[in-house]
Design a protein around this motif. Structure first.
Motif, PDB file in Angstrom:
ATOM      1  N   ARG A 253      -0.124  49.261  40.484  1.00 11.01           N
ATOM      2  CA  ARG A 253      -1.187  48.265  40.422  1.00 11.01           C
ATOM      3  C   ARG A 253      -1.368  47.579  41.773  1.00 11.01           C
ATOM      4  NH1 ARG A 253      -0.161  43.986  35.985  1.00 11.01           N
ATOM      5  NH2 ARG A 253       1.778  43.903  37.157  1.00 11.01           N
ATOM      6  N   VAL A 254      -2.612  47.240  42.069  1.00  9.71           N
ATOM      7  CA  VAL A 254      -2.922  46.470  43.272  1.00  9.71           C
ATOM      8  C   VAL A 254      -2.040  45.212  43.298  1.00  9.71           C
ATOM      9  CG1 VAL A 254      -4.734  45.000  44.277  1.00  9.71           C
ATOM     10  CG2 VAL A 254      -5.276  47.341  43.542  1.00  9.71           C
ATOM     11  N   HIS A 255      -1.925  44.565  42.154  1.00  7.88           N
ATOM     12  CA  HIS A 255      -1.173  43.314  41.990  1.00  7.88           C
ATOM     13  C   HIS A 255       0.301  43.474  42.391  1.00  7.88           C
ATOM     14  CE1 HIS A 255      -0.431  39.454  40.086  1.00  7.88           C
ATOM     15  NE2 HIS A 255       0.379  39.975  39.186  1.00  7.88           N
ATOM     16  N   ASP A 256       0.868  44.649  42.157  1.00 11.30           N
ATOM     17  CA  ASP A 256       2.303  44.835  42.396  1.00 11.30           C
ATOM     18  C   ASP A 256       2.654  44.930  43.874  1.00 11.30           C
ATOM     19  OD1 ASP A 256       2.844  44.685  39.724  1.00 11.30           O
ATOM     20  OD2 ASP A 256       2.594  46.843  39.408  1.00 11.30           O
ATOM     21  N   GLU A 259       0.118  41.253  49.026  1.00 15.19           N
ATOM     22  CA  GLU A 259       0.883  40.306  49.855  1.00 15.19           C
ATOM     23  C   GLU A 259       0.808  38.868  49.314  1.00 15.19           C
ATOM     24  OE1 GLU A 259      -1.497  42.346  51.268  1.00 15.19           O
ATOM     25  OE2 GLU A 259      -3.001  41.150  52.334  1.00 15.19           O
ATOM     26  N   ARG A 260      -0.112  38.619  48.372  1.00 17.80           N
ATOM     27  CA  ARG A 260      -0.197  37.266  47.801  1.00 17.80           C
ATOM     28  C   ARG A 260       0.582  37.161  46.488  1.00 17.80           C
ATOM     29  NH1 ARG A 260      -5.989  34.668  49.581  1.00 17.80           N
ATOM     30  NH2 ARG A 260      -6.352  36.058  51.327  1.00 17.80           N
ATOM     31  N   ARG A 261       1.293  38.210  46.137  1.00 17.45           N
ATOM     32  CA  ARG A 261       1.985  38.218  44.849  1.00 17.45           C
ATOM     33  C   ARG A 261       2.982  37.061  44.715  1.00 17.45           C
ATOM     34  NH1 ARG A 261       3.170  41.653  40.467  1.00 17.45           N
ATOM     35  NH2 ARG A 261       4.499  40.374  39.164  1.00 17.45           N
ATOM     36  N   GLY A 262       3.648  36.730  45.820  1.00 18.08           N
ATOM     37  CA  GLY A 262       4.584  35.604  45.789  1.00 18.08           C
ATOM     38  C   GLY A 262       3.870  34.322  45.383  1.00 18.08           C
ATOM     39  N   ARG A 263       2.639  34.173  45.833  1.00 11.57           N
ATOM     40  CA  ARG A 263       1.833  32.979  45.479  1.00 11.57           C
ATOM     41  C   ARG A 263       1.524  32.981  43.989  1.00 11.57           C
ATOM     42  NH1 ARG A 263       1.908  29.462  49.772  1.00 11.57           N
ATOM     43  NH2 ARG A 263       1.201  30.468  51.683  1.00 11.57           N
ATOM     44  N   PHE A 264       1.203  34.152  43.455  1.00 12.94           N
ATOM     45  CA  PHE A 264       0.934  34.272  42.008  1.00 12.94           C
ATOM     46  C   PHE A 264       2.167  33.835  41.227  1.00 12.94           C
ATOM     47  CE2 PHE A 264       1.169  36.606  38.028  1.00 12.94           C
ATOM     48  CZ  PHE A 264      -0.116  36.550  37.512  1.00 12.94           C
ATOM     49  N   ASP A 265       3.311  34.399  41.625  1.00 11.27           N
ATOM     50  CA  ASP A 265       4.550  34.096  40.905  1.00 11.27           C
ATOM     51  C   ASP A 265       4.917  32.614  41.013  1.00 11.27           C
ATOM     52  OD1 ASP A 265       4.699  36.711  40.119  1.00 11.27           O
ATOM     53  OD2 ASP A 265       6.119  37.318  41.679  1.00 11.27           O
ATOM     54  N   TYR A 282      -3.462  31.528  49.215  1.00 11.55           N
ATOM     55  CA  TYR A 282      -2.960  31.502  47.830  1.00 11.55           C
ATOM     56  C   TYR A 282      -3.542  32.679  47.033  1.00 11.55           C
ATOM     57  CZ  TYR A 282      -1.110  26.697  48.308  1.00 11.55           C
ATOM     58  OH  TYR A 282      -0.408  25.577  48.657  1.00 11.55           O
ATOM     59  N   CYS A 283      -2.991  32.877  45.843  1.00  7.10           N
ATOM     60  CA  CYS A 283      -3.434  33.976  44.980  1.00  7.10           C
ATOM     61  C   CYS A 283      -4.880  33.766  44.487  1.00  7.10           C
ATOM     62  CB  CYS A 283      -2.491  34.056  43.780  1.00  7.10           C
ATOM     63  SG  CYS A 283      -3.090  35.113  42.474  1.00  7.10           S
ATOM     64  N   LEU A 284      -5.625  34.855  44.397  1.00  7.69           N
ATOM     65  CA  LEU A 284      -7.062  34.778  44.075  1.00  7.69           C
ATOM     66  C   LEU A 284      -7.356  35.027  42.586  1.00  7.69           C
ATOM     67  CD1 LEU A 284      -8.063  36.775  47.267  1.00  7.69           C
ATOM     68  CD2 LEU A 284      -8.713  34.395  46.829  1.00  7.69           C
ATOM     69  N   TYR A 285      -6.321  35.019  41.763  1.00  9.61           N
ATOM     70  CA  TYR A 285      -6.507  35.333  40.338  1.00  9.61           C
ATOM     71  C   TYR A 285      -7.554  34.438  39.666  1.00  9.61           C
ATOM     72  CZ  TYR A 285      -5.598  36.179  35.445  1.00  9.61           C
ATOM     73  OH  TYR A 285      -5.752  36.491  34.122  1.00  9.61           O
ATOM     74  N   LYS A 286      -7.470  33.141  39.930  1.00  7.43           N
ATOM     75  CA  LYS A 286      -8.385  32.208  39.242  1.00  7.43           C
ATOM     76  C   LYS A 286      -9.819  32.294  39.756  1.00  7.43           C
ATOM     77  CE  LYS A 286      -5.149  28.743  37.571  1.00  7.43           C
ATOM     78  NZ  LYS A 286      -4.829  27.310  37.579  1.00  7.43           N
ATOM     79  N   GLY A 291      -6.803  42.455  40.504  1.00  7.89           N
ATOM     80  CA  GLY A 291      -5.624  43.222  40.922  1.00  7.89           C
ATOM     81  C   GLY A 291      -4.639  43.525  39.794  1.00  7.89           C
ATOM     82  N   PRO A 292      -4.438  42.601  38.837  1.00  4.82           N
ATOM     83  CA  PRO A 292      -3.488  42.889  37.766  1.00  4.82           C
ATOM     84  C   PRO A 292      -3.928  44.013  36.823  1.00  4.82           C
ATOM     85  CG  PRO A 292      -3.791  40.517  38.000  1.00  4.82           C
ATOM     86  CD  PRO A 292      -4.827  41.181  38.857  1.00  4.82           C
ATOM     87  N   TYR A 293      -5.197  44.402  36.873  1.00  5.05           N
ATOM     88  CA  TYR A 293      -5.680  45.456  35.953  1.00  5.05           C
ATOM     89  C   TYR A 293      -6.079  46.730  36.683  1.00  5.05           C
ATOM     90  CZ  TYR A 293      -6.644  40.828  34.088  1.00  5.05           C
ATOM     91  OH  TYR A 293      -6.545  39.506  33.755  1.00  5.05           O
TER      92      TYR A 293
HETATM   93 FE1  SF4 Z   1      -2.926  39.545  44.722  1.00  2.43          FE
HETATM   94 FE2  SF4 Z   1      -4.931  39.360  43.056  1.00  2.43          FE
HETATM   95 FE3  SF4 Z   1      -2.485  39.737  42.115  1.00  2.43          FE
HETATM   96 FE4  SF4 Z   1      -3.199  37.411  43.176  1.00  2.43          FE
HETATM   97  S1  SF4 Z   1      -4.012  38.337  41.278  1.00  2.43           S
HETATM   98  S2  SF4 Z   1      -1.307  38.523  43.568  1.00  2.43           S
HETATM   99  S3  SF4 Z   1      -4.563  38.027  44.826  1.00  2.43           S
HETATM  100  S4  SF4 Z   1      -3.642  41.150  43.350  1.00  2.43           S
END
Ligand code: SF4
Ligand code: FSX
Ligand code: F3S
Length: 378
Positions: A253-256, A259-265, A282-286, A291-293
């Motif tokens: 997965r892109v998410h895995d 480089e921003r994964r530490g921010r997500f965690d 910071y993580c762009l999830y919101k 990336g998680p899918y």
């Molecule tokens: Fe990276 Fe996106 Fe996963 Fe955040 S949600 S860690 S920006 S892939």
């Protein structure tokens, strides 16, 4: 013999056979490299990088180097269906030719509408000639979706007015292998977005042969060249996931690897574009990162000579290598979780504990992935 030893022998035998065929170009790859100031050392480094990208052990890099040199022995026919040509651009739009674009220049490219000089009747004749001359031996790369509604009438190509559908059937017949380059050719892409008025589908749905799908809108030049190299080297398609994408490119997965994964965690999210978190990486999830899918090697291989990739450039992944991403991943700047998980993120925010929020989002994301796009095991 273990699997790798057997594969190595297979590759060696295949390359020996290719060496017997006459080269298409008068200039060897070595000469072309010299003209562009690419040294033998650069070439060996490139071969080692491609080997590791293909998830092969290092000794295979001699085979990769040989396959690159012999890439003018395998005829490649490249067709355009309904698309934007971004996939070809991904490969050829480099300011300085690197080895990936040089290989594409060296390969025995028999037909490519964007790159060839011929037009009109001459172009049609070239295609017919190539299909006939290399019958059973050519590699067929297709860019773009195939419109099927009204018998394919939404796409006609060339002066004889053949439909894309007819051309696909005809060209697939004598192909030794078929590569769908890009999400359009793989899964229909933007053309197939609801309500899909032209009945656009991926190539695999209209031909009766195995097709390797290179998802991505566009896919990276690395994934295109790596797949070509694999075919030249072994004469077959690599191990594929459930969507027929090469596992070496789409197995994680892109998410895995982000480089921003530490921010997500750590629960550090960009809340809106331009805020403090956005500036701090910071993580762009919101703000909608998918990336998680999404399965692709963008964070590790990147684009444009390894310069950047969407998340590094500051926007979330929009899931461009996944089937139906135009429909399933939209809205591109809002989290998918809000749609699929009934306000999951809102609950996490209300709890107010950043770490707890991150964990909750993490669980939600993984739960969705398990039903959404889990690649097959070996
Ligand atoms: Fe990276 Fe996106 Fe996963 Fe955040 S949600 S860690 S920006 S892939
Ligand atoms: Fe599709 Fe390729 Fe996207 Fe464009 O041609 S995968 S629209 S980048 O160019 O097919
Ligand atoms: Fe596409 Fe996401 Fe990679 S949008 S290019 S799969 S980071």
């Amino acid at each position: 013999m273990d699997t790798h030893a057997a594969l190595y022998e297979q590759g060696k035998a295949r390359l020996e056979a290719l060496r017997e065929l006459s080269p298409r170009h008068t200039e060897s790859l070595k000469q072309k490299m010299e003209q562009h100031g690419i040294t033998r050392r650069d070439f060996m480094k490139w071969s080692a990088a491609v080997t590791s990208m293909l998830a092969l052990p290092l000794p295979f890099s001699t085979l990769v180097a040989e396959a690159a040199e012999l890439s003018d022995r395998v005829p490649l026919i490249w067709l355009h269906m309904a698309e934007c040509t971004g996939c070809s651009e991904s490969l050829i739009r480099t300011d300085t030719p690197n080895l990936d674009s040089l290989i594409f220049d060296h390969i025995s490219l028999e037909y490519h509408e964007t790159l060839m000089a011929a037009a009109g009747w001459q172009a049609e004749e070239n295609l017919e000639h190539a299909l006939e001359q290399y019958k059973g031996n050519y590699l067929l790369a297709v860019e773009g979706a195939v419109p099927t509604a009204n018998n394919g009438a939404f796409l006609t190509v060339g002066c004889k007015g053949h439909t894309g559908l007819e051309i696909m059937h005809h060209a697939a017949e004598g192909a030794a292998g078929i590569i769908s380059v890009g999400t359009c050719a793989a899964f229909g892409g933007v053309q197939a977005a609801a309500p899909n008025p032209t009945g656009a589908v991926g190539v695999a749905e209209v031909v009766h042969k195995p097709v390797v799908n290179l998802g991505g809108c566009p896919p990276s030049e690395k994934n295109i060249v790596g797949t070509l190299m694999y075919f030249i080297m072994f004469g077959k398609l690599p191990a594929l996931d459930m969507f027929n994408r090469p596992k070496w490119a789409y197995g994680a997965r892109v998410h895995d690897n982000c480089e921003r994964r530490g921010r997500f965690d750590a629960g550090e999210f960009v809340e809106e574009f331009g805020d403090f978190g956005a500036k701090e990486g910071y993580c762009l999830y919101k703000v909608g990162c998918k990336g998680p899918y999404t399965y692709n090697n963008c964070p590790t291989e990147r684009f444009n000579h390894h310069t950047s990739w969407p998340v590094l450039a500051g926007h979330g992944c929009i899931g461009c290598s996944e089937p139906s991403f135009w429909d399933d991943m939209a809205d591109f700047e809002r989290p998918l979780g809000r749609q699929l998980l009934y306000g999951f993120d809102a609950t996490a925010d209300a709890v107010g504990a950043v770490i707890l929020g991150a964990a909750a989002v993490g669980v939600g994301a993984h739960a969705v992935v398990s039903v959404f796009a889990k690649p097959l095991e070996d």
